[in-house]
Write a protein that holds these residues in place. Structure first.
Motif, PDB file in Angstrom:
ATOM      1  N   ASN A 131       6.147  28.346   0.714  1.00 11.50           N
ATOM      2  CA  ASN A 131       7.289  27.577   0.222  1.00 11.50           C
ATOM      3  C   ASN A 131       6.877  26.751  -0.991  1.00 11.50           C
ATOM      4  N   PRO A 132       7.845  26.415  -1.859  1.00 12.74           N
ATOM      5  CA  PRO A 132       7.521  25.602  -3.041  1.00 12.74           C
ATOM      6  C   PRO A 132       6.907  24.262  -2.644  1.00 12.74           C
ATOM      7  N   ALA A 133       5.965  23.808  -3.431  1.00  9.98           N
ATOM      8  CA  ALA A 133       5.356  22.501  -3.167  1.00  9.98           C
ATOM      9  C   ALA A 133       6.360  21.388  -3.432  1.00  9.98           C
ATOM     10  N   TYR A 134       6.318  20.347  -2.616  1.00  6.40           N
ATOM     11  CA  TYR A 134       7.149  19.165  -2.837  1.00  6.40           C
ATOM     12  C   TYR A 134       6.312  17.946  -2.493  1.00  6.40           C
ATOM     13  N   TYR A 135       6.715  16.804  -3.052  1.00  9.06           N
ATOM     14  CA  TYR A 135       5.873  15.619  -2.990  1.00  9.06           C
ATOM     15  C   TYR A 135       6.718  14.401  -2.636  1.00  9.06           C
ATOM     16  N   THR A 136       6.201  13.608  -1.699  1.00  9.25           N
ATOM     17  CA  THR A 136       6.891  12.401  -1.254  1.00  9.25           C
ATOM     18  C   THR A 136       5.972  11.206  -1.467  1.00  9.25           C
ATOM     19  N   LEU A 137       6.481  10.210  -2.168  1.00  5.74           N
ATOM     20  CA  LEU A 137       5.739   8.979  -2.407  1.00  5.74           C
ATOM     21  C   LEU A 137       6.241   7.906  -1.451  1.00  5.74           C
ATOM     22  N   ASN A 138       5.306   7.258  -0.799  1.00  6.87           N
ATOM     23  CA  ASN A 138       5.628   6.210   0.170  1.00  6.87           C
ATOM     24  C   ASN A 138       5.139   4.859  -0.337  1.00  6.87           C
ATOM     25  N   LEU A 139       5.897   3.829  -0.027  1.00  8.32           N
ATOM     26  CA  LEU A 139       5.480   2.443  -0.263  1.00  8.32           C
ATOM     27  C   LEU A 139       5.683   1.662   1.018  1.00  8.32           C
ATOM     28  N   GLU A 140       4.660   0.931   1.402  1.00  6.67           N
ATOM     29  CA  GLU A 140       4.746   0.070   2.581  1.00  6.67           C
ATOM     30  C   GLU A 140       4.395  -1.350   2.141  1.00  6.67           C
ATOM     31  N   PHE A 163      10.174   8.107  -1.511  1.00  7.66           N
ATOM     32  CA  PHE A 163      10.775   8.606  -2.749  1.00  7.66           C
ATOM     33  C   PHE A 163      10.377  10.069  -2.954  1.00  7.66           C
ATOM     34  N   ASP A 164      11.321  10.876  -3.350  1.00  7.22           N
ATOM     35  CA  ASP A 164      11.029  12.257  -3.727  1.00  7.22           C
ATOM     36  C   ASP A 164      10.565  12.262  -5.185  1.00  7.22           C
ATOM     37  N   VAL A 165       9.297  12.612  -5.401  1.00  2.72           N
ATOM     38  CA  VAL A 165       8.729  12.613  -6.760  1.00  2.72           C
ATOM     39  C   VAL A 165       8.302  14.022  -7.164  1.00  2.72           C
ATOM     40  N   THR A 166       8.944  15.027  -6.569  1.00  6.53           N
ATOM     41  CA  THR A 166       8.560  16.419  -6.818  1.00  6.53           C
ATOM     42  C   THR A 166       8.624  16.763  -8.300  1.00  6.53           C
ATOM     43  N   GLU A 167       9.694  16.371  -8.963  1.00  7.57           N
ATOM     44  CA  GLU A 167       9.851  16.716 -10.376  1.00  7.57           C
ATOM     45  C   GLU A 167       8.742  16.090 -11.224  1.00  7.57           C
ATOM     46  N   GLN A 168       8.416  14.836 -10.939  1.00  6.62           N
ATOM     47  CA  GLN A 168       7.373  14.163 -11.718  1.00  6.62           C
ATOM     48  C   GLN A 168       5.996  14.790 -11.496  1.00  6.62           C
ATOM     49  N   VAL A 169       5.651  15.103 -10.237  1.00  6.71           N
ATOM     50  CA  VAL A 169       4.320  15.639  -9.954  1.00  6.71           C
ATOM     51  C   VAL A 169       4.176  17.067 -10.484  1.00  6.71           C
ATOM     52  N   ASN A 170       5.208  17.887 -10.327  1.00  6.07           N
ATOM     53  CA  ASN A 170       5.129  19.258 -10.840  1.00  6.07           C
ATOM     54  C   ASN A 170       4.914  19.279 -12.355  1.00  6.07           C
ATOM     55  N   ALA A 171       5.441  18.275 -13.032  1.00 14.03           N
ATOM     56  CA  ALA A 171       5.244  18.186 -14.487  1.00 14.03           C
ATOM     57  C   ALA A 171       3.885  17.609 -14.842  1.00 14.03           C
ATOM     58  N   ARG A 220       0.858  -1.185   0.000  1.00 10.34           N
ATOM     59  CA  ARG A 220       0.000   0.000   0.000  1.00 10.34           C
ATOM     60  C   ARG A 220       0.893   1.233   0.000  1.00 10.34           C
ATOM     61  N   GLY A 221       0.318   2.373  -0.333  1.00  7.27           N
ATOM     62  CA  GLY A 221       1.147   3.553  -0.508  1.00  7.27           C
ATOM     63  C   GLY A 221       0.502   4.819   0.000  1.00  7.27           C
ATOM     64  N   ALA A 222       1.236   5.917  -0.164  1.00  6.76           N
ATOM     65  CA  ALA A 222       0.755   7.247   0.208  1.00  6.76           C
ATOM     66  C   ALA A 222       1.506   8.265  -0.640  1.00  6.76           C
ATOM     67  N   LEU A 223       0.835   9.348  -0.975  1.00  8.84           N
ATOM     68  CA  LEU A 223       1.468  10.443  -1.707  1.00  8.84           C
ATOM     69  C   LEU A 223       1.209  11.724  -0.932  1.00  8.84           C
ATOM     70  N   ALA A 224       2.294  12.343  -0.444  1.00 10.71           N
ATOM     71  CA  ALA A 224       2.196  13.541   0.387  1.00 10.71           C
ATOM     72  C   ALA A 224       2.422  14.789  -0.452  1.00 10.71           C
ATOM     73  N   GLY A 225       1.755  15.876  -0.051  1.00 11.68           N
ATOM     74  CA  GLY A 225       1.939  17.163  -0.700  1.00 11.68           C
ATOM     75  C   GLY A 225       0.846  17.548  -1.666  1.00 11.68           C
TER      76      GLY A 225
END
Length: 338
Positions: free
Chosen positions: A264-273, A286-294, A206-211
């Motif tokens: 502050n600039p938005a940033y996004y963290t993807l979690n996997l458990e 995982f830092d997925v900021t670049e992917q989500v901003n695009a 299962r996962g989570a996406l923050a931001g």
């Protein structure tokens, strides 16, 4: 006296037939001078918008889904709220194809959204410019805080909306049709977790996406700077795990630079458990900021190189219990609604 009675009855019959000339007129309102403004609804069944990636062109056969498989379905019905200049407020429900709008004579604004959502909470519907949609909080005991002070919430189900800033109610004898387009206000992210080693040890994921945006405004589809962490379940695949997660998109959309409420600039963290066959739980961030901003409104997010070591996978192999029923469900926590 008989002549007077016959004359009165004749006048009454003449009035009745002149007042409504249609036979068997059970709905006099439809044949009189009233406001007859009817919405004719179309549905824009898009699950993502093209920004940094053109997924219609980039889609590959490696994905478990066809591009069109992710398109949302047409909703089962429409909720309509009408706002009049004199404080008039009215609500009604229409079928998916549309119907008569609940407005009177005069100037109005009208908000429409699908009425078949299960998890979405609507706030401030009495004021069209402040009406928002969000979801309730959920918790996961094993998830550590990914972003400070973000609440964790369930992913929203499909939400469509349309806002008409001005329409005029005029009394007519004939119906007047007004075309409306129901635009998606939630978007889908296909999230792919690709394993390099140890997938054979994994029982559940299962996962989570923050931001991500915490809510969306129904009048124009924008989001503010409030961010939240969205929880979701995954399905195991031959490459690892994936999930189709819905969200309101990124905070402070639209804009060239997405920011949070603190500026502050938005940033996004993807979690996997993952829970292994032996019951052990492992987490990956995982830092997925670049992917989500695009991809501020839907798209594909991929992380790879994930490994489960043989040491973790084989731990307790002499007497492990493959039963993973104790994984645990989300716990719904009702939010206060103002």
């Amino acid at each position: 006296m008989k002549h007077y009675i016959i004359m009165i009855l004749g006048l009454l019959l003449m009035f009745i037939f002149q007042g409504c000339r249609k036979e068997l007129c059970y709905n006099h309102d439809e044949h009189s001078m009233t406001v007859k403004l009817y919405a004719s609804a179309e549905w824009e069944q898009e699950w993502e918008r093209t920004y940094g990636y053109d997924w219609k062109e980039l889609w590959t056969a490696d994905y478990r889904y066809e591009y069109d498989d992710l398109r949302p379905k047409v909703a089962n019905g429409i909720r309509v709220i009408a706002y009049g200049d004199d404080g008039y407020y009215s609500e009604s429900n229409l079928p998916p194809e549309g119907g008569r709008l609940p407005i009177r004579e005069g100037r109005h604004s009208v908000m429409l959204y699908n009425n078949d959502t299960e998890y979405i909470v609507f706030n401030n519907t009495a004021e069209s410019s402040m009406t928002t949609a969000t979801t309730r909080s959920v918790s996961r005991a094993t998830l550590k805080e990914l972003h400070k002070d973000e609440r964790t919430m369930n992913q929203p189900d499909q939400l469509y909306g349309c806002y008409i800033d001005e329409c005029i109610g005029e009394k007519t004898l004939e119906k007047i049709e007004m075309p409306v387009t129901m635009h998606p206000l939630t978007y889908t992210y296909l999230i792919r977790y690709e394993f390099a080693h140890g997938l054979k040890y994994v029982a559940l994921a299962r996962g989570a996406l923050a931001g991500m945006a915490e809510k969306v405004y129904l009048n124009d589809g924008h989001t503010d700077g409030n961010a939240a962490t969205i929880l979701f379940d995954c399905e195991l695949t031959d490459f690892g795990a994936d999930a189709c997660m819905q969200s309101f998109g990124v905070p402070n959309y639209p804009g060239d630079h997405y920011t949070r409420a603190d500026g502050n600039p938005a940033y996004y963290t993807l979690n996997l458990e993952v829970r292994l066959m032996n019951g052990k739980i492992l987490t990956y961030d995982f830092d997925v900021t670049e992917q989500v901003n695009a991809q501020p409104r839907g798209g594909v997010i991929t992380v790879d190189g994930i490994e489960v070591s043989d040491e973790d996978g084989m731990e307790g192999a002499g007497a492990f219990n493959p039963d993973v029923d104790g994984w645990g469900d989300f716990i719904d926590i009702p939010l206060p609604i103002n």
